[in-house]
Design an enzyme around this catalytic site. Structure first.
Site, mmCIF file in Angstrom:
data_model
loop_
_atom_site.group_PDB
_atom_site.id
_atom_site.type_symbol
_atom_site.label_atom_id
_atom_site.label_comp_id
_atom_site.label_asym_id
_atom_site.label_seq_id
_atom_site.Cartn_x
_atom_site.Cartn_y
_atom_site.Cartn_z
ATOM 1 N N TRP A 57 0.830 -1.205 0.000
ATOM 2 C CA TRP A 57 0.000 0.000 0.000
ATOM 3 C C TRP A 57 0.866 1.256 0.000
ATOM 4 C CZ3 TRP A 57 -3.907 2.820 -1.079
ATOM 5 C CH2 TRP A 57 -4.214 3.970 -0.358
ATOM 6 N N HIS A 58 1.933 1.227 0.777
ATOM 7 C CA HIS A 58 2.814 2.392 0.859
ATOM 8 C C HIS A 58 3.447 2.686 -0.502
ATOM 9 C CE1 HIS A 58 5.622 5.281 2.551
ATOM 10 N NE2 HIS A 58 6.608 4.640 1.935
#
Length: 284
Positions: free
Chosen positions: A160-161
């Site tokens: 996600w990052h």
């Protein structure tokens, strides 16, 4: 074509609260003054959305690579990892050093409000490093390739990052995000520590768990400050009704991603360093 590029650039500059903050660095490196910022502005504003497709391709390709690795042994990538993490560590350290000068000057001399709402001059050293910073977010997708090839766990936080920061950085670049000086500088600091740590680990040296804990704490502080900066800008725009070089869409996006990062990194810290896990009993 040139008229079109210039008109886009002029429209972007007109959205600034008054003028950009012009700061002359004490010295300029050869690669910090030669880029065509007008052309880059045009392409950023026209094509930033392609990072959404790149991000989706990244997620899908990593899923495919994980599937491909299921029947294979982990690759021995020690040399490649040393070069990879070492290169990103050097890049991050240099980025932190080169952007600190403008950041510290703006915060201490110009003031807190200008540091949040007035962009650095696009042709400046910091303007160049913002572009390098954006490109680095594409390069850093390679972190995941190494994890998968070594058959290491791939966490939601990691994927996600990398996915979201790629899109947000290019969206921010398309509108000369003034608070980008905060986000970029903090990220360079955090990555200087993180990639240095990864490099030392890849070289086979033992590193104290305390250092890993410090790296995570710095990352958490980065996210807390990111949320705080976003809240400050929201207050400036909505309560004080002052001009600020950040669109509402970008502001809301920053709230979403920085809040999610903060929650996920705090959870990671708790799971990694605060919860004692039972030791496995040795078989006799």
């Amino acid at each position: 074509m040139l008229d079109k590029v210039n008109s886009v650039f002029d429209r972007n500059i007109s959205r600034l609260p008054s003028t950009t903050i012009r700061y002359d660095h004490k010295f300029v490196l050869p690669f910090e003054h030669s880029l065509d910022h007008v052309g880059i502005t045009y392409y950023m504003q026209t094509y930033w959305h392609l990072t959404v497709y790149l991000g989706i391709f990244y997620l899908l390709s990593m899923k495919w690579l994980q599937k491909w690795m299921e029947s294979r042994k982990p690759f021995n990538l020690k040399g490649a990892l040393i070069c990879w993490n070492g290169g990103l560590a050097i890049f991050s350290i240099l980025g932190a050093l080169r952007t600190s000068e403008e950041f510290i000057h703006t915060v201490t001399k110009e003031g807190f409000y200008p540091s949040l709402c007035q962009c650095f001059d696009p042709p400046s050293v910091s303007g160049h490093w913002f572009l390098f910073f954006g490109i680095s977010k594409i390069v850093e997708l390679g972190d995941t390739v190494f994890l998968v090839l070594k058959k290491k766990p791939l966490s939601f936080l990691h994927s996600w990052h990398h996915f979201s920061v790629l899109i947000y950085t290019f969206h921010s670049g398309s509108e000369y995000l003034a608070a980008g000086r905060w986000f970029m500088w903090m990220n360079f600091i955090a990555h200087s520590l993180m990639y240095s740590y990864f490099t030392i680990m890849a070289m086979g040296f033992k590193v104290s768990k305390s250092f890993a804990r410090i790296v995570t704490i710095v990352q958490i502080l980065q996210m807390i400050i990111g949320v705080s900066v976003s809240f400050a800008i929201l207050t400036i725009k909505k309560y004080f009704e002052l001009p600020c070089q950040q669109s509402n869409a970008n502001l809301y996006l920053s709230f979403v991603i920085y809040t999610s990062y903060m929650i996920l990194f705090i959870n990671f810290f708790i799971q990694a360093y605060c919860i004692s896990r039972p030791k496995k009993e040795k078989s006799s």
